[in-house]
Design an enzyme around this catalytic site. Structure first.
Site, short mmCIF file in Angstrom:
data_model
loop_
_atom_site.label_atom_id
_atom_site.label_comp_id
_atom_site.label_asym_id
_atom_site.label_seq_id
_atom_site.Cartn_x
_atom_site.Cartn_y
_atom_site.Cartn_z
CB CYS A 88 1.61 -5.19 13.89
SG CYS A 88 0.61 -4.41 13.32
CG HIS A 124 -0.25 -0.36 2.13
ND1 HIS A 124 -0.26 -1.22 2.77
CD2 HIS A 124 0.23 0.00 2.79
CE1 HIS A 124 0.76 -1.34 4.34
NE2 HIS A 124 0.99 0.14 4.77
#
Length: 644
Positions: A194, A67
């Site tokens: 994360c 992305h």
């Protein structure tokens, strides 16, 4: 958000032909470009590769979600693609990727790419849904599947499913938050996070919620994503919880869990082992967390890091926090020298800028470096003794080396204090972070600095600066060759940062006047992007049209001392690009020392070249290095016809 609003049927690739990661990215970008969704495929790919350099978007389970958010995107789009054979995509589970979602978002679209990633991640936690996607044959089938899946999720949310809330501000009132008898009902709480704070954070959240629903367990999950903490756990929920799950690969706020059973695992365990984690948390089968501990236990599945990688991580934490002070203060110092040349040391603008940049920002360099190295090791209690140790290094002339030593020393002192005070009665636990760690940490770190490190490193620092000032021409050129070459080895990685850090250390230790080493690293760092630009300009038949367009931007990046502009080219052809760039950068760095060039500024490229004692020679060194690299690359690289 509705994913099918972004899934454009015309862009879908139902049989991806690529066999490598780079080829897959190119094929996906080509679909965007061919359908008018992006205006510049080269610049878009640079953004994609820059994101991949941070961490692979191969999230495991056969899925990849590259992305980028950039102004070359004409309209927000998600390209769906599937590969029957699979593509090695550096996925976290080592498995090939078979389903791809390339997300392209315009620059002004706020956090749309993050919301899109989060929404996709939650849908793709369902392995049955992934199998259904693999079996689709037409774009219509893909959109129909997504519409049905999201409708199913909306229906569950309207039912107020147990353990299945999203944001506290928007979800319906659920059992865990308000039911009668909540005090007596078992509650599990969790935090997922994360490093990039996107896909895995939300996949772990959804996996835990779904498993809790199947097990009939009430759960609340806080996500620490790129947009910050969402669905934050309340003090009452923490008090009532049977156990805490921290499925995270980065630091999260832990002090609030003092006295609770806390199970710390990698975020991947939240995705793959939700039942095990929930069961252990329900039973309180986890070590009791005590305030001030950075971690309770090492994640069971996390490979032990080498000593070298741990030191590098801690050092980079200090350097990354120090760099804004280097750049901001350094540029102001550089500008101040221009006014000094015009009106002398009494010029008011010289005094103003030097006070802000030199006495202000640069005075914090070593304390900030030391403090955040210490914090990386010993968490927040180590920040203060580390910063004070760094300040003592500045005041005693122990300099940059003394600051480095202070940071590591303070961090491990706090770790030692945790072990020393581990046996204290629980009634004294609250005193640790507010009294014991600050007082004893500061006292011990300060005493070691005062009696040992300051005298030792002050002597070493004086010897180093004196030795560099008295280097013979041959030795100086050799050092310049090494530093210049290191800037091109990994273009922003450990070698590049080591060379730059060394030059900053010499610069600050000399009172911000000895910029000999800065000249070497700056010239070495400017060469790679300039060489790419020259090669793509004069050897056009060896570059694609997109590469030639991207090469033009490297003129600006190179002149600005932004080495990272060459990374996409190095990633595509590492042997030729890196070898040629290292050669030219080394030559440029060596020439700066041969000609005794001094640049009294730590950043800025061509914009601070005028401050050099030999400005034209500095530019000549950069030009010679860039031409050498461009020629080597241009001659060595295969023509496009041969590559086809």
């Amino acid at each position: 958000m509705k994913i099918t609003d972004l899934l454009i049927k015309e862009t879908m690739i139902m049989d991806l032909q690529a066999q490598t990661k780079d080829a897959a990215i190119d094929e996906l970008i080509a679909s965007l470009y061919n359908h008018g969704r992006i205006s510049d495929p080269v610049l878009f790919k640079e953004k994609i590769l820059k994101r991949e350099a941070e961490a692979s978007t191969g999230i495991g389970g056969g899925i990849a979600m590259p992305h980028a958010k950039t102004n070359v995107v004409n309209e927000a789009t998600v390209v769906f693609a599937k590969s029957s054979k699979g593509v090695e995509f550096d996925s976290i589970d080592g498995e090939p990727a078979r389903i791809f979602f390339m997300i392209a978002v315009p620059e002004g679209a706020g956090n749309m790419h993050l919301r899109t990633l989060a929404t996709l991640s939650k849908l793709l936690i369902d392995s049955e849904f992934i199998d259904q996607l693999m079996n689709t044959r037409t774009p219509d089938e893909v959109t129909a599947l997504f519409d049905a899946k999201q409708a199913e999720g909306d229906e569950e949310a309207q039912c107020g499913g147990k353990g299945h809330s999203s944001d506290r501000e928007t979800h319906p009132v659920t059992k865990e938050a308000s039911s009668e008898g909540a005090e007596s009902e078992a509650l599990v709480i969790a935090v997922t996070a994360c490093p990039t704070g996107i896909a895995h954070t939300y996949m772990a959240e959804d996996a835990l919620k779904k498993m809790a629903m199947e097990m009939g367990v009430t759960i609340r999950v806080e996500t620490n994503g790129s947009e910050g903490a969402k669905n934050v756990l309340t003090p009452d929920e923490i008090r009532r919880a049977s156990g805490v799950i921290v499925a995270a690969d980065k630091n999260v706020e832990m002090a609030r869990f003092d006295g609770k059973p806390v199970l710390i695992r990698p975020v991947s365990d939240g995705i793959r082992k939700p039942q095990e984690l929930i069961q252990k948390a329900l039973q309180g089968d986890a070590p009791i967390y005590h305030g001030g501990n950075k971690t309770v236990e090492e994640p069971e599945n996390e490979e032990k890091k080498s000593v070298g990688s741990k030191i590098y991580k801690d050092l980079m934490n200090g350097i990354s926090h120090m760099l804004p002070f280097v750049v901001g203060g350094g540029i102001l110092i550089a500008i101040s020298f221009l006014f000094e040349q015009v009106g002398g040391p009494d010029h008011p603008l010289y005094k103003l800028l030097m006070t802000i940049g030199g006495d202000g920002a640069f005075h914090f360099l070593i304390p900030i470096l030391a403090g955040f190295i210490a914090m990386s090791i010993g968490d927040r209690p180590a920040l203060m003794p580390g910063m004070v140790g760094g300040l003592m290094a500045v005041n005693s002339n122990a300099g940059f080396l003394g600051g480095l030593a202070a940071g590591f020393m303070a961090g491990y002192i706090v770790i030692g204090l945790r072990k020393l005070f581990a046996g204290l009665p629980k009634s004294l636990e609250g005193l640790k972070p507010i009294l014991l760690y600050p007082v004893f940490g500061l006292l011990i770190a300060g005493a070691i600095m005062y009696f040992i490190f300051d005298p030792v490193f002050s002597t070493i620092n004086t010897w180093l600066v004196t030795g560099l000032n008295n280097l013979g021409t041959a030795n100086a050129v050799l050092l310049g060759l090494v530093l210049g070459g290191m800037m091109a080895i990994d273009m922003g990685g450990p070698f590049n940062k080591a060379a730059y850090t060394f030059a900053i250390g010499v610069f600050t230790s000399s009172g911000n006047t000895n910029g000999l080493m800065m000249a070497a690293v700056m010239a070495g760092g400017m060469v790679p992007p300039l060489a790419i630009a020259l090669a793509s300009t004069f050897f056009k038949h060896k570059f694609t049209e997109e590469e030639r367009k991207s090469g033009l931007t490297n003129y600006v990046l190179g002149l600005s001392f932004i080495t990272e502009g060459a990374i996409p080219f190095a990633a595509a052809d590492p042997l030729r690009v890196l070898t040629s760039c290292i050669l030219g950068s080394a030559v440029a760095g060596g020439l700066t020392q041969l000609w005794n060039i001094n640049i009294p500024a730590p950043h800025g490229g061509i914009f601070v070249a005028a401050l050099a004692n030999h400005a034209l020679l500095f530019l000549l060194a950069v030009a010679i290095g860039s031409v050498i690299s461009a020629l080597v690359l241009g001659i060595w690289k295969k023509p496009m016809v041969d590559r086809a």
